[in-house]
Scaffold this active site. Structure first.
Site, PDB file in Angstrom:
ATOM      1  N   VAL A  28      37.970  34.447  33.473  1.00 42.56           N
ATOM      2  CA  VAL A  28      38.005  34.764  31.949  1.00 42.56           C
ATOM      3  C   VAL A  28      37.264  33.877  31.329  1.00 42.56           C
ATOM      4  CG1 VAL A  28      39.263  35.432  30.084  1.00 42.56           C
ATOM      5  CG2 VAL A  28      39.744  36.730  32.135  1.00 42.56           C
ATOM      6  N   VAL A  57      46.872  38.493  33.835  1.00 42.81           N
ATOM      7  CA  VAL A  57      47.420  37.198  34.548  1.00 42.81           C
ATOM      8  C   VAL A  57      46.109  37.003  35.564  1.00 42.81           C
ATOM      9  CG1 VAL A  57      48.862  36.126  36.035  1.00 42.81           C
ATOM     10  CG2 VAL A  57      49.699  37.450  34.325  1.00 42.81           C
ATOM     11  N   GLU A  58      45.840  35.903  35.703  1.00 41.73           N
ATOM     12  CA  GLU A  58      44.868  35.378  36.599  1.00 41.73           C
ATOM     13  C   GLU A  58      45.824  34.617  37.609  1.00 41.73           C
ATOM     14  OE1 GLU A  58      40.436  34.740  34.974  1.00 41.73           O
ATOM     15  OE2 GLU A  58      41.885  33.319  34.585  1.00 41.73           O
ATOM     16  N   VAL A  59      45.784  35.085  39.219  1.00 41.62           N
ATOM     17  CA  VAL A  59      46.486  34.362  40.040  1.00 41.62           C
ATOM     18  C   VAL A  59      45.417  33.693  40.768  1.00 41.62           C
ATOM     19  CG1 VAL A  59      47.707  34.482  42.281  1.00 41.62           C
ATOM     20  CG2 VAL A  59      48.566  35.921  40.515  1.00 41.62           C
ATOM     21  N   HIS A  98      47.557  32.008  35.666  1.00 42.75           N
ATOM     22  CA  HIS A  98      46.955  31.875  34.408  1.00 42.75           C
ATOM     23  C   HIS A  98      47.316  32.769  33.369  1.00 42.75           C
ATOM     24  CE1 HIS A  98      43.104  31.309  31.671  1.00 42.75           C
ATOM     25  NE2 HIS A  98      44.392  30.324  31.250  1.00 42.75           N
TER      26      HIS A  98
END
Ligand code: NAI
Length: 709
Positions: free
Chosen positions: A500, A462-464, A451
């Site tokens: 987030v 970045v969200e993994v 994301h």
């Protein structure tokens, strides 16, 4: 083991700094002691005509002072002494009878640059890893080893303030233009060039430096009135940017000013005094904690150490050449230099996407971060089309098509059909559970979420998102790739809103509720920018897009029920054709893409009268505590792995004020029992959405905290 080794060539001492057991060179107390002894040796050895200081590390000249040592400082006096001793050591380099040349390759930051500034000549490499800067303000400090004095004397007060007050570092070419370094060379001839320079200096003496800046520079820099103008402009800029929360830049400005107006001795005294005061202050403590958190995160791949090896990404596929897809492709080309294939439904959109990529790279060219040949080469890495040609060789495919589950499943099936069995598929969805996208996958172990935030080239997070089925290899590969793209990466759970958007959701709802109650938009936004956010929540809604925010809010409502029920505000505005900045109409007005004040007609649209006596303290509490409570709840549910990840995610994902350390750190500072009390009061007045998170209530009872005290 010693960090410094010396070889003498033709009367020139080549001092190599290579800190044992560390990836980068740092100036610690122990190193300083070694340096002092070395300087005495150089001074007393009459056969030595000059010296070169060079690093034995691949990527760092000297990355700065050892920050661990700062955290051990408990008193202002001790901190002041640390700075004073640094100044003394650096001064001893400057006053050596023989010339010293700094041979700079890699990071030359903080105390490292201050040491280089005291050398008599500086040669740097043109390599992109070579970065010169004084990032101290980013840790809530000021350069405390003479940097506030020597930098303005070398490159002029305006250029120096620009570097010191922002903490920004410069590459070699810019450093040469600024006069910060004297010569720029490829790494292969750094040593030889520095040796030759030392030899030349030993024979001919130090070069006379040309004052920079032309006539305008002369008028502004060399007259007291001109300098006063410079100081005033800098102060204004600092105050506008920091909204009064960050004391370091103003202190740095003061140290520079005192040094230039009253002489270097007074300047150095101010410098170590301010350093001492700041180093034990709350803001610096927080920023140093954030620094350690992000550093630790850089070494954390989101899987048990050693459980899998990351795959190398030689080719990237991106499906959807829209806003996000093109941003991802452009950023990957720029920072990873990876061969990228962009696919969209028709050629027009592919072309638009490629233009966006060109824009991202072009921006760097314009700012001279890329040379023309580099620009051409990177541009050629990205190609596009309407079919999956080239995807057969992709190691990673990132999907950024419309936010539609059926479409995303179809795209995943198409990608699985054309890629190698070991290729990884990442969805950039912002709201759809990854496990739903992967539900019909033939290789679910290779599917996860990545994301990104918009705009991709600027937003640092970045969200993994792995699912239960995702293999560790896929996780570590995505984490490493995100990091190579220049992002801070957190691994989060496949929960609605991930991390987030989860903590943002109640905050934005609350802002929309306040608007619906007639609280002036400007007041809401100002309250939160005063609290330290870069933009207020209502302005943020306009940025995100009201339709996008509404859709995300709807998903969160379904997932979490009444607590996250969005008010009707957005529906009303969207009904009036307002989508936010992107169509030039939202809560704010826009002229030529710029915000042009609040659009007061929204009050009529919402059927409310603007209230004139709204209580700022209440606005602040409702917004802040909505987010804090959600953060505590989401952490307890496992949305993020640790308070550290949650806090870093909030700082980089939504600009949560860094000097507060993050929402979870903020709860610790406010004291959980007190937070619970405030939440209960809010719940009494405004409704059960403020009911304290169960874990928070438990923390209050047991005196627990998120972080060790
Ligand atoms: P966009 O509308 O700009 O781009 C989507 C693109 O996908 C369009 O160019 C469309 O033609 C293309 N597309 C549709 N079907 C396709 C197919 N079968 N094959 C190839 N391309 C196809 O949308 P945007 O804003 O770039 O969003 C894309 C994804 O990123 C969405 O899932 C969104 O939720 C997510 N996202 C968006 C953020 C934002 O701020 N815009 C932030 C984070 C995630």
């Amino acid at each position: 083991m010693s960090a410094l080794t010396t070889e003498v060539e033709n009367g020139i001492a080549v001092v190599t700094f290579d800190l044992p057991g560390e990836p980068v060179n740092k100036l610690s107390d122990a190193v300083k002691v070694e340096f002092e002894a070395l300087l005495i040796g150089l001074r007393d050895d009459s056969s030595i005509r000059g010296a070169v200081l060079i690093s034995g590390k691949p990527d760092s000249f000297i990355a700065g002072a050892d920050i661990e040592e700062f955290t051990a400082l408990t008193t202002e006096i001790a901190a002041e002494r640390l700075s004073f001793e640094g100044q003394e050591m650096v001064s001893r380099v400057e006053t050596l009878p023989t010339p010293v040349v700094a041979a700079i390759h890699g990071a030359c930051l903080g105390a490292g640059l201050e040491l280089a500034l005291a050398c008599h000549y500086r040669v740097a490499t043109d390599h992109r890893k070579t970065q010169l800067g004084l990032p101290e303000v980013q840790l809530g400090l000021i350069p405390g080893a003479g940097g506030c004095q020597r930098l303005p004397r070398l490159i002029g007060v305006r250029a120096a303030l620009d570097m010191i007050l922002t903490g920004r570092s410069e590459r070699g070419a810019k450093a040469l233009r600024l006069g910060l370094v004297d010569e720029l060379v490829p790494p292969s001839i750094l040593r030889a060039t520095a040796l030759a320079a030392a030899d030349r200096l030993a024979r001919d003496g130090a070069p006379r430096r040309q004052p920079t800046g032309g006539l305008r520079g002369f008028l502004l820099e060399r007259t007291a009135t001109g300098r006063r103008m410079v100081y005033r402009a800098a102060e204004k800029q600092v105050r506008a940017k920091s909204s009064g929360h960050y004391p370091a830049p103003l202190r740095a400005l003061e140290a520079v000013r005192i040094g230039l107006e009253q002489g270097i001795t007074a300047g150095l005294a101010a410098e170590h005094r301010f350093f001492g005061e700041l180093a034990v202050g709350e803001v610096s403590r927080k920023l140093v904690q954030v620094f350690f958190a992000t550093t630790a995160l850089k070494k954390d791949d989101g899987i048990p150490p050693g459980s899998a090896v990351p795959r190398q990404i030689r080719r990237l596929g991106v499906v959807g050449a829209g806003f996000m897809g093109a941003g991802i492709a452009g950023t990957a080309a720029l920072n990873v230099e990876v061969d990228t294939r962009l696919k969209d439904a028709d050629l027009e959109r592919v072309g638009k996407g490629l233009n966006t990529v060109g824009g991202i790279l072009g921006e760097r060219l314009k700012r001279r971060r890329l040379t023309r040949p580099q620009f051409e080469r990177l541009s050629a890495l990205v190609s596009g089309g309407t079919d999956y040609r080239g995807f057969g060789r992709a190691d990673l495919v990132i999907e950024a098509v419309f936010e539609d589950l059926a479409l995303k499943r179809r795209v995943l099936a198409e990608v699985e059909a054309v890629t190698r069995p070991d290729a990884i598929f990442a969805s950039n969805t912002s709201t759809i559970p990854i496990r739903d996208i992967a539900a019909e996958a033939t290789r679910p172990e290779r599917v996860l979420g990545m994301h990104f935030f918009s705009p991709v080239e600027k937003m640092p997070l970045v969200e993994v998102i792995p699912t239960e089925a995702t293999a560790p290899e896929a996780v570590v590969t995505a984490v490493r790739f995100g990091r190579r793209m220049g992002k801070t990466v957190i691994v989060v759970a496949d929960h609605p809103g991930f991390w987030v958007n989860r903590i943002l959701s109640p905050y934005l709802n609350e802002a929309a509720m306040l608007v619906a109650e007639g609280v002036p938009v400007a007041l809401i936004d100002r309250t939160m920018t005063n609290w330290g956010f870069p933009v207020g929540p209502v302005a943020l809604l306009d940025e995100v897009g009201l339709d996008v925010a509404q859709k995300a809010g709807g998903v969160m409502h379904v997932a979490f029920g009444d607590r996250l029920r969005p008010p009707e505000t957005l529906t009303r505005l969207i009904g009036d054709g307002r989508l936010g900045r992107k169509n030039g109409r939202g809560f704010y007005r826009y002229r030529d893409g710029h915000k042009a004040g609040v659009d007061d007609s929204i009050h009529a649209l919402l059927g409310v009268r603007p209230v004139s006596d709204a209580d700022v303290a209440v606005i602040e509490r409702r917004l802040v505590y909505a987010m804090l409570n959600e953060a505590a709840m989401a952490l307890d549910e496992g949305a993020v792995r640790s308070p550290r990840d949650g806090d870093v995610g909030a700082l980089f994902g939504i600009g949560f004020p860094a000097f507060r350390g993050g929402p979870l750190r903020a709860i610790d500072d406010l004291i959980p029992s007190r937070v619970v009390e405030v939440l209960r009061d809010l719940a009494d007045v405004h409704g059960p959405r403020f009911t304290p998170a169960a874990d928070l209530a438990d923390m209050a009872v047991h005196g627990r905290r998120f972080y060790p005290a």
